[in-house]
Design a protein around this motif. Structure first.
Motif, PDB file in Angstrom:
ATOM      1  N   LEU A 129      75.908  12.625  48.836  1.00 40.29           N
ATOM      2  CA  LEU A 129      74.670  11.844  48.700  1.00 40.29           C
ATOM      3  C   LEU A 129      73.813  12.287  47.511  1.00 40.29           C
ATOM      4  CD1 LEU A 129      73.506  11.293  52.395  1.00 40.29           C
ATOM      5  CD2 LEU A 129      74.563   9.659  50.832  1.00 40.29           C
ATOM      6  N   MET A 130      74.281  13.259  46.731  1.00 43.39           N
ATOM      7  CA  MET A 130      73.484  13.752  45.603  1.00 43.39           C
ATOM      8  C   MET A 130      73.149  12.640  44.599  1.00 43.39           C
ATOM      9  SD  MET A 130      72.480  16.764  46.046  1.00 43.39           S
ATOM     10  CE  MET A 130      71.654  16.793  44.486  1.00 43.39           C
ATOM     11  N   ALA A 131      74.128  11.826  44.265  1.00 39.46           N
ATOM     12  CA  ALA A 131      73.870  10.755  43.292  1.00 39.46           C
ATOM     13  C   ALA A 131      72.778   9.822  43.797  1.00 39.46           C
ATOM     14  CB  ALA A 131      75.146   9.983  42.993  1.00 39.46           C
ATOM     15  N   SER A 132      72.778   9.519  45.102  1.00 42.06           N
ATOM     16  CA  SER A 132      71.746   8.626  45.643  1.00 42.06           C
ATOM     17  C   SER A 132      70.372   9.302  45.605  1.00 42.06           C
ATOM     18  CB  SER A 132      72.088   8.174  47.063  1.00 42.06           C
ATOM     19  OG  SER A 132      71.885   9.196  48.004  1.00 42.06           O
ATOM     20  N   GLN A 133      70.347  10.617  45.762  1.00 36.04           N
ATOM     21  CA  GLN A 133      69.083  11.346  45.683  1.00 36.04           C
ATOM     22  C   GLN A 133      68.467  11.190  44.278  1.00 36.04           C
ATOM     23  OE1 GLN A 133      67.807  14.514  47.916  1.00 36.04           O
ATOM     24  NE2 GLN A 133      68.129  12.727  49.199  1.00 36.04           N
ATOM     25  N   TYR A 134      69.274  11.423  43.252  1.00 32.36           N
ATOM     26  CA  TYR A 134      68.774  11.302  41.885  1.00 32.36           C
ATOM     27  C   TYR A 134      68.451   9.853  41.530  1.00 32.36           C
ATOM     28  CZ  TYR A 134      69.178  16.157  40.530  1.00 32.36           C
ATOM     29  OH  TYR A 134      68.974  17.515  40.424  1.00 32.36           O
ATOM     30  N   ALA A 135      69.204   8.912  42.059  1.00 27.19           N
ATOM     31  CA  ALA A 135      68.934   7.499  41.794  1.00 27.19           C
ATOM     32  C   ALA A 135      67.613   7.076  42.426  1.00 27.19           C
ATOM     33  CB  ALA A 135      70.074   6.635  42.318  1.00 27.19           C
ATOM     34  N   THR A 136      67.275   7.661  43.556  1.00 31.47           N
ATOM     35  CA  THR A 136      66.053   7.316  44.270  1.00 31.47           C
ATOM     36  C   THR A 136      64.828   8.038  43.704  1.00 31.47           C
ATOM     37  OG1 THR A 136      67.324   6.946  46.285  1.00 31.47           O
ATOM     38  CG2 THR A 136      64.968   7.295  46.571  1.00 31.47           C
ATOM     39  N   LEU A 137      65.032   9.219  43.143  1.00 29.92           N
ATOM     40  CA  LEU A 137      63.919  10.055  42.683  1.00 29.92           C
ATOM     41  C   LEU A 137      63.012   9.339  41.691  1.00 29.92           C
ATOM     42  CD1 LEU A 137      62.455  12.799  42.532  1.00 29.92           C
ATOM     43  CD2 LEU A 137      64.072  13.431  40.725  1.00 29.92           C
ATOM     44  N   GLU A 138      61.741   9.268  42.052  1.00 33.86           N
ATOM     45  CA  GLU A 138      60.681   8.814  41.152  1.00 33.86           C
ATOM     46  C   GLU A 138      59.838  10.055  40.877  1.00 33.86           C
ATOM     47  OE1 GLU A 138      58.566   5.693  43.187  1.00 33.86           O
ATOM     48  OE2 GLU A 138      60.335   4.409  43.276  1.00 33.86           O
ATOM     49  N   PRO A 139      60.042  10.702  39.725  1.00 28.94           N
ATOM     50  CA  PRO A 139      59.271  11.915  39.446  1.00 28.94           C
ATOM     51  C   PRO A 139      57.772  11.626  39.568  1.00 28.94           C
ATOM     52  CG  PRO A 139      60.983  11.628  37.803  1.00 28.94           C
ATOM     53  CD  PRO A 139      60.933  10.357  38.617  1.00 28.94           C
ATOM     54  N   PRO A 140      57.006  12.630  39.959  1.00 33.16           N
ATOM     55  CA  PRO A 140      55.559  12.415  40.083  1.00 33.16           C
ATOM     56  C   PRO A 140      54.958  11.891  38.777  1.00 33.16           C
ATOM     57  CG  PRO A 140      56.176  14.513  41.054  1.00 33.16           C
ATOM     58  CD  PRO A 140      57.390  13.981  40.343  1.00 33.16           C
ATOM     59  N   ALA A 141      54.106  10.887  38.907  1.00 35.53           N
ATOM     60  CA  ALA A 141      53.412  10.302  37.765  1.00 35.53           C
ATOM     61  C   ALA A 141      52.308  11.253  37.296  1.00 35.53           C
ATOM     62  CB  ALA A 141      52.817   8.951  38.163  1.00 35.53           C
ATOM     63  N   PRO A 142      51.874  11.119  36.048  1.00 38.74           N
ATOM     64  CA  PRO A 142      50.834  12.019  35.536  1.00 38.74           C
ATOM     65  C   PRO A 142      49.590  12.090  36.427  1.00 38.74           C
ATOM     66  CG  PRO A 142      51.762  10.757  33.734  1.00 38.74           C
ATOM     67  CD  PRO A 142      52.361  10.204  35.010  1.00 38.74           C
ATOM     68  N   GLU A 143      49.184  10.959  36.990  1.00 36.01           N
ATOM     69  CA  GLU A 143      47.974  10.972  37.833  1.00 36.01           C
ATOM     70  C   GLU A 143      48.185  11.715  39.156  1.00 36.01           C
ATOM     71  OE1 GLU A 143      50.058   7.060  38.698  1.00 36.01           O
ATOM     72  OE2 GLU A 143      49.596   8.206  36.901  1.00 36.01           O
ATOM     73  N   GLU A 144      49.440  12.015  39.496  1.00 35.21           N
ATOM     74  CA  GLU A 144      49.687  12.804  40.698  1.00 35.21           C
ATOM     75  C   GLU A 144      49.450  14.294  40.448  1.00 35.21           C
ATOM     76  OE1 GLU A 144      52.872  11.236  43.558  1.00 35.21           O
ATOM     77  OE2 GLU A 144      53.606  10.585  41.577  1.00 35.21           O
ATOM     78  N   ALA A 145      49.317  14.672  39.189  1.00 33.30           N
ATOM     79  CA  ALA A 145      48.987  16.045  38.786  1.00 33.30           C
ATOM     80  C   ALA A 145      49.885  17.086  39.454  1.00 33.30           C
ATOM     81  CB  ALA A 145      47.508  16.331  39.060  1.00 33.30           C
ATOM     82  N   ALA A 146      51.165  16.813  39.472  1.00 33.46           N
ATOM     83  CA  ALA A 146      52.118  17.723  40.108  1.00 33.46           C
ATOM     84  C   ALA A 146      52.430  18.911  39.200  1.00 33.46           C
ATOM     85  CB  ALA A 146      53.408  16.985  40.438  1.00 33.46           C
ATOM     86  N   LEU A 147      52.775  20.001  39.830  1.00 34.37           N
ATOM     87  CA  LEU A 147      53.304  21.163  39.127  1.00 34.37           C
ATOM     88  C   LEU A 147      54.821  21.039  39.176  1.00 34.37           C
ATOM     89  CD1 LEU A 147      53.012  23.973  37.791  1.00 34.37           C
ATOM     90  CD2 LEU A 147      53.099  24.937  40.112  1.00 34.37           C
ATOM     91  N   VAL A 148      55.464  20.907  38.021  1.00 33.45           N
ATOM     92  CA  VAL A 148      56.917  20.796  37.941  1.00 33.45           C
ATOM     93  C   VAL A 148      57.469  22.157  37.560  1.00 33.45           C
ATOM     94  CG1 VAL A 148      58.861  19.635  36.837  1.00 33.45           C
ATOM     95  CG2 VAL A 148      56.746  18.368  37.293  1.00 33.45           C
ATOM     96  N   LEU A 149      58.409  22.635  38.361  1.00 35.64           N
ATOM     97  CA  LEU A 149      58.993  23.962  38.155  1.00 35.64           C
ATOM     98  C   LEU A 149      60.488  23.856  37.914  1.00 35.64           C
ATOM     99  CD1 LEU A 149      57.165  25.765  41.104  1.00 35.64           C
ATOM    100  CD2 LEU A 149      56.626  25.946  38.667  1.00 35.64           C
ATOM    101  N   ASP A 150      61.015  24.701  37.039  1.00 34.54           N
ATOM    102  CA  ASP A 150      62.434  24.751  36.726  1.00 34.54           C
ATOM    103  C   ASP A 150      63.154  25.590  37.774  1.00 34.54           C
ATOM    104  OD1 ASP A 150      64.983  25.129  35.690  1.00 34.54           O
ATOM    105  OD2 ASP A 150      64.287  25.855  33.738  1.00 34.54           O
TER     106      ASP A 150
END
Length: 173
Positions: A129-150
């Motif tokens: 199901l990994m491919a479906s996870q990445y296909a579904t992922l909508e990264p947080p928009a700038p206004e969501e002010a998320a902290l993105v970590l590597d």
């Protein structure tokens, strides 16, 4: 960071295998907040579908997200949840229960996450199901002010950075 009088509600979101649960637990410990893993909120029917390699639909997810949002709302002093929340609509659903929800997004490239997931034992989410996870992922928009970590960084380092950010010590917090 919200004023001290407001609860600190944090969502650690991302694809399966990104380290959400590990990071969420470490972050909650650092902040002295309760932690919940969204996997524990799935009804048996959802687990059965995913175990069979069938991706969940939005209709499957709404009651699950509401249960998790209710858990957050009941934590008057704040709390940390680890939940895929791959779509903006899912994060908005959680925000409806916990206004001011802050987002931490551990993120990594598919090959790294797939390798981690393939090495994981006893979890109901199959690597298929990994491919479906990445296909579904909508990264947080700038206004969501998320902290993105590597996610290539060690979990303890990620938790330290996220805790500092959550406390408002980092620029942009």
């Amino acid at each position: 960071m919200p004023p001290v009088s407001e609860p600190l509600h944090l969502l650690v979101m991302g694809v399966s295998g990104s380290g959400k649960s590990t990071l969420g637990a470490l972050l909650a410990e650092r902040l002295g907040l309760p932690f919940a893993d969204a996997d524990a909120f799935h009804p048996p029917a959802n687990i059965a579908k995913m175990s069979a390699g069938i991706a969940l639909t939005d209709a499957d997810r709404w009651p699950w997200l509401d249960a998790l949002g209710e858990w957050l709302a009941a934590r008057q002093g704040g709390g940390v949840v680890a939940c895929s929340a791959l779509k903006r609509a899912y994060r908005d659903r959680l925000r409806a229960h916990a206004p001011g929800l802050r987002i931490v997004h551990p993120h990594g490239e598919l090959p790294l996450i797939a390798a981690r997931q393939a090495a994981r034992e006893g979890h109901f989410m199959p690597p298929s199901l990994m491919a479906s996870q990445y296909a579904t992922l909508e990264p947080p928009a700038p206004e969501e002010a998320a902290l993105v970590l590597d996610v290539a960084q060690p979990p303890a380092a990620l938790a330290a950075r996220a805790a500092e950010w959550a406390r408002g010590a980092l620029p942009g917090a």
